[in-house]
Structure formats: structure tokens, C-alpha cells
Design a protein around this motif. Structure first.
Motif, PDB file in Angstrom:
ATOM      1  N   SER A 130      48.728  43.549  32.916  1.00 53.20           N
ATOM      2  CA  SER A 130      48.663  43.576  31.453  1.00 53.20           C
ATOM      3  C   SER A 130      49.419  42.394  30.858  1.00 53.20           C
ATOM      4  O   SER A 130      49.027  41.858  29.818  1.00 53.20           O
ATOM      5  N   LEU A 131      50.504  41.960  31.497  1.00 53.57           N
ATOM      6  CA  LEU A 131      51.230  40.778  31.023  1.00 53.57           C
ATOM      7  C   LEU A 131      50.352  39.536  31.114  1.00 53.57           C
ATOM      8  O   LEU A 131      50.396  38.673  30.220  1.00 53.57           O
ATOM      9  N   MET A 132      49.556  39.423  32.173  1.00 47.80           N
ATOM     10  CA  MET A 132      48.629  38.302  32.278  1.00 47.80           C
ATOM     11  C   MET A 132      47.619  38.330  31.135  1.00 47.80           C
ATOM     12  O   MET A 132      47.317  37.303  30.514  1.00 47.80           O
ATOM     13  N   PHE A 133      47.093  39.522  30.837  1.00 41.43           N
ATOM     14  CA  PHE A 133      46.092  39.655  29.769  1.00 41.43           C
ATOM     15  C   PHE A 133      46.712  39.551  28.379  1.00 41.43           C
ATOM     16  O   PHE A 133      45.981  39.527  27.384  1.00 41.43           O
ATOM     17  N   THR A 134      48.047  39.479  28.298  1.00 40.81           N
ATOM     18  CA  THR A 134      48.693  39.271  27.005  1.00 40.81           C
ATOM     19  C   THR A 134      48.206  37.978  26.350  1.00 40.81           C
ATOM     20  O   THR A 134      48.037  37.909  25.126  1.00 40.81           O
ATOM     21  N   GLY A 135      47.959  36.962  27.158  1.00 41.56           N
ATOM     22  CA  GLY A 135      47.446  35.699  26.625  1.00 41.56           C
ATOM     23  C   GLY A 135      46.120  35.889  25.917  1.00 41.56           C
ATOM     24  O   GLY A 135      45.873  35.310  24.841  1.00 41.56           O
ATOM     25  N   ALA A 308      44.045  46.755  32.215  1.00 42.03           N
ATOM     26  CA  ALA A 308      44.892  46.861  33.411  1.00 42.03           C
ATOM     27  C   ALA A 308      44.463  48.022  34.316  1.00 42.03           C
ATOM     28  O   ALA A 308      44.256  47.819  35.515  1.00 42.03           O
ATOM     29  N   PRO A 309      44.298  49.251  33.807  1.00 41.47           N
ATOM     30  CA  PRO A 309      43.938  50.349  34.704  1.00 41.47           C
ATOM     31  C   PRO A 309      42.575  50.176  35.377  1.00 41.47           C
ATOM     32  O   PRO A 309      42.421  50.514  36.552  1.00 41.47           O
ATOM     33  N   ILE A 310      41.599  49.636  34.658  1.00 45.04           N
ATOM     34  CA  ILE A 310      40.269  49.490  35.263  1.00 45.04           C
ATOM     35  C   ILE A 310      40.302  48.418  36.355  1.00 45.04           C
ATOM     36  O   ILE A 310      39.600  48.516  37.371  1.00 45.04           O
ATOM     37  N   ASN A 311      41.137  47.384  36.175  1.00 47.18           N
ATOM     38  CA  ASN A 311      41.283  46.370  37.223  1.00 47.18           C
ATOM     39  C   ASN A 311      42.002  46.939  38.442  1.00 47.18           C
ATOM     40  O   ASN A 311      41.681  46.587  39.578  1.00 47.18           O
ATOM     41  N   ILE A 312      42.984  47.825  38.214  1.00 50.79           N
ATOM     42  CA  ILE A 312      43.655  48.497  39.327  1.00 50.79           C
ATOM     43  C   ILE A 312      42.654  49.360  40.093  1.00 50.79           C
ATOM     44  O   ILE A 312      42.654  49.392  41.331  1.00 50.79           O
TER      45      ILE A 312
END
Length: 387
Positions: A130-135, A308-312
Motif C-alpha cells: 500500500s505504501l508503494m501505491f501511495t504514489g 493491497a489485499p487483492i495483490n496479496i
């Protein structure tokens, strides 16, 4: 924030800016390139096609290389092709440039997802993703309105120049802050793609392509929805987009935290359920301006909270091909984008009001919720039996 993840977030900022700013500058681009607006809209499709093709294709060559070098190479391509978009002289060349610009998109997030999870350590994977997707969320919050304003005020070509500059900044931060990582042992491409024979994988891809399509059915038509139904002045739409972007920032981080605490699949079910009711709220209450603004924030938050959860879930379904799985997830997201916009446009073509695409979104999200429930019932049971 762990500074090692910052280069991934900056890369996401650039990708989000190039993907979403073009919607607000289509009239300017169409006028400059001497085409009509629907024809200029094909530039969006060209980029999406580049993402779908480039994600698995580039990951195929990336899995045997050090992740840091791969990410650097992808950002070099990203900067080059967006720079090319800033200088091409005609519509045909622009179509080619936009297609090429889309190629590194999915592969960057595919490799970045795995890198972020490895940086996190056990139990914090979803938070780091999720930190990566913050961008990506900050792009919608700040960069898209800002770059759209610059493009309108000065020239749309500055949009692509700014994106190319963000790519160059990403390259610097990748080189300085991202640590070197060992190459995981990989096999032949047939084995890399073996995860596609798993039913678990297809459940996750369908949840993404259909469930997320519901939100794109809403977001694709947010401007006429807010101006024609909610009564927002067109000049104030930039504030509406900032509100949606703020929701994305908050939802993205909350989704990662919740996923680490209760599990990715459970989190996805909860969030899809909330999405369905938020979109239903848009359909029934969009005519009330204040309520519509609140729902814009909620829908924006829910749109990113599932990332984030769907990527996990995909990484769990493809343990031996995590990068390829994450790349296919980006392709599925773009299928959701295209499907949501297309299906959401059907009631408009039939003469219905601009709140009706959200009703289509409710149906798509409900189907995604059913698939996700089936995923839990089927594969949770299998894991329990295996234990």
C-alpha cells in the motif's frame, strides 16, 4: 515511511500522473493534433493496450534479472516514451508513443509489488504494498489537478514533459535508496505461466476485472455526474477530484493495514461489500450535493483500499511466479477500467441520467463479491484440509 519504498512510490506517482491526467486534457490534445475528442480518446485505449501487452511480456524477461536493475530499466523506458509523447508532431505518432508508454506500467508494479513485500518482512507485506501505491493515490490527489491546470494554461505537452521528469527522479532514487536483491531461482517460461492453470489464480483475476469494473463505471463519468446531477459548478470539478484523491490516499493505507490484521481475502470481501453500498448510495442520493461529495470521498477511498489485499491474494495463488502474477493483475485492472467505462456508458447511450452508470457498478461489484466469497469458501477449505 521506510525510505527504501520511496522510489517505488515516486514511480507510482509518475505512472498515475501519465495515466489519469490525459482525461482532462483531451480537448486540448484533440485541437492541437486536429482530431475530434472521441478520436483523441483512443490515446487512452492505446496506453491501456500497452499495459495489457507489456505487463506479462516484460516480466517474462525480468524474472531472471536483479529486481533493482529491472526497475531502473523500466523507468528509463517510461521516461523515454513519455518524453517522446511531448515532442511527436502528429496523431499517428502520438498513438505509437502512448502505446509504448504503457508497456513499462504493469511490469513496474509487478516487480515493485514483489520488491515491496520482500522489503517488508513477514506480517507487513500488505502495508508495504500500500505504501508503494501511495504514489498512485497522491497522483490523483495533487499531481493530476496540478498538471491538468498547467496543460490547460500553457500547453498540453508540458504534461508529458513533467511525467518524464518524474521518471528521471525515480531513476535517481532507485539507484540511491533501493537495495540490491538476490535473483530468485526461476525456471522456463512455461513454468512461470503455470500459475494460470490454477483455479485460485482465475478467481483473483475475475474478482479484479469484474469487481473493480464497478468502480470504473462510476469514476469514468464522475464529471457529468457531479455537474449534471449533483449540481457542482464545472469550475469546481478540480476540488471534487482532489476530494476523490484524498479518499484514495486514506483508503489505500487503511486497506493495507486491515489486510495485514485480518487477512487479504476477508478484507477484500468486506471492502467489496462496502463498495456496493457506496455505489448504490451514488445512484439514489447523487442529486444532493453534500451527500454526493461525501460519497465521492468514500468511493475514492474504497477504489484504492482493495489494491493491497487483492495483490496479496494473487501472490498467494502464484507463490512460484509472484512477479508474473502481479503483472497479470495490472492487466486485469486495465480490463476492469475498459469494461467499467464501456458498460457504464450503455445506460447513457439509452438516454438515462448520469447516476445510472453507478447502478451498473453495483451489479459488477456484486458479481465480484460473489466470486470473492466463493474464493474463501473453496480455497480456505482446501488449506484447512491440507493442514
Amino acid at each position: 515511511m521506510d525510505k527504501r519504498v520511496i522510489p517505488l512510490a515516486i514511480g507510482g506517482l509518475g505512472i498515475g500522473t501519465t495515466e489519469f491526467t490525459i482525461m482532462g486534457l483531451l480537448p486540448d490534445i484533440a485541437h492541437s493534433l486536429k482530431v475530434d475528442i472521441p478520436e483523441a480518446g483512443h490515446l487512452i485505449s492505446a496506453y491501456a493496450l500497452g499495459v495489457v501487452i507489456g505487463a506479462p511480456l516484460l516480466i517474462r524477461y525480468a524474472v531472471s534479472k536483479p529486481p533493482k536493475k529491472v526497475l531502473l530499466g523500466l523507468m528509463i523506458l517510461f521516461s523515454l516514451f513519455n518524453g517522446l509523447s511531448a515532442v511527436v508532431s502528429n496523431y499517428g505518432l502520438m498513438m505509437v508513443a502512448r502505446f509504448l508508454s504503457g508497456l513499462p506500467h504493469g511490469a513496474f508494479f509487478g516487480v515493485g509489488t514483489v520488491v515491496a513485500s520482500r522489503l517488508a518482512g513477514k506480517g507487513r507485506e500488505a502495508l508495504y504494498i500500500s505504501l508503494m501505491f501511495t504514489g498512485l493515490t497522491v497522483a490523483n490527489l495533487a499531481m493530476v489537478p496540478l498538471v491538468t491546470f498547467i496543460g490547460h494554461t500553457y500547453h498540453w505537452r508540458f504534461y508529458f514533459a513533467i511525467v518524464s521528469l518524474i521518471g528521471l527522479i525515480t531513476i535517481v532514487f532507485l539507484a540511491v535508496w533501493l537495495p540490491d536483491m538476490e535473483v530468485e531461482e526461476r525456471t522456463h517460461v512455461k513454468n512461470e505461466l503455470h500459475f494460470l492453470t490454477s483455479g485460485q489464480t482465475w478467481y483473483v483475476l475475475l474478482i479484479t476485472a469484474i469487481g473493480f469494473g464497478g468502480l470504473f463505471a462510476w469514476f469514468s463519468y464522475i464529471t457529468p455526474l457531479m455537474t449534471e446531477v449533483a449540481g457542482v459548478q464545472p469550475a469546481h470539478m478540480a476540488y471534487v477530484m482532489v476530494l476523490a484523491g484524498a479518499g484514495m490516499v486514506v483508503g489505500n493505507l487503511l486497506g493495507g493495514i486491515l489486510s495485514d490484521r485480518i487477512g487479504a481475502a476477508r478484507t477484500t470481501v468486506i471492502l467489496l461489500f462496502l463498495m456496493m453500498f457506496a455505489l448504490l448510495g451514488v445512484f439514489f442520493f447523487a442529486q444532493y450535493t453534500i451527500v454526493a461529495m461525501v460519497l465521492t470521498f468514500l468511493c475514492g477511498g474504497l477504489s484504492m483500499s482493495v489494491s493491497a489485499p487483492i495483490n496479496i491474494m494473487m501472490m498467494e495463488s502464484a507463490p512460484q511466479a509472484e512477479m508474473m502474477g502481479a503483472a497479470f493483475m495490472q492487466a486485469a485492472f486495465n480490463v476492469a477500467n475498459a469494461a467499467g467505462a464501456f458498460l457504464g456508458g450503455i445506460p447513457l447511450a439509452m438516454g438515462y441520467a448520469y447516476n445510472y452508470p453507478s447502478l451498473i457498478g453495483v451489479g459488477m461489484t456484486f458479481i465480484g463479491l460473489l466470486i470473492c466469497t466463493g474464493y474463501i469458501l473453496k480455497f480456505t477449505r482446501q488449506r484447512k484440509m491440507a493442514l
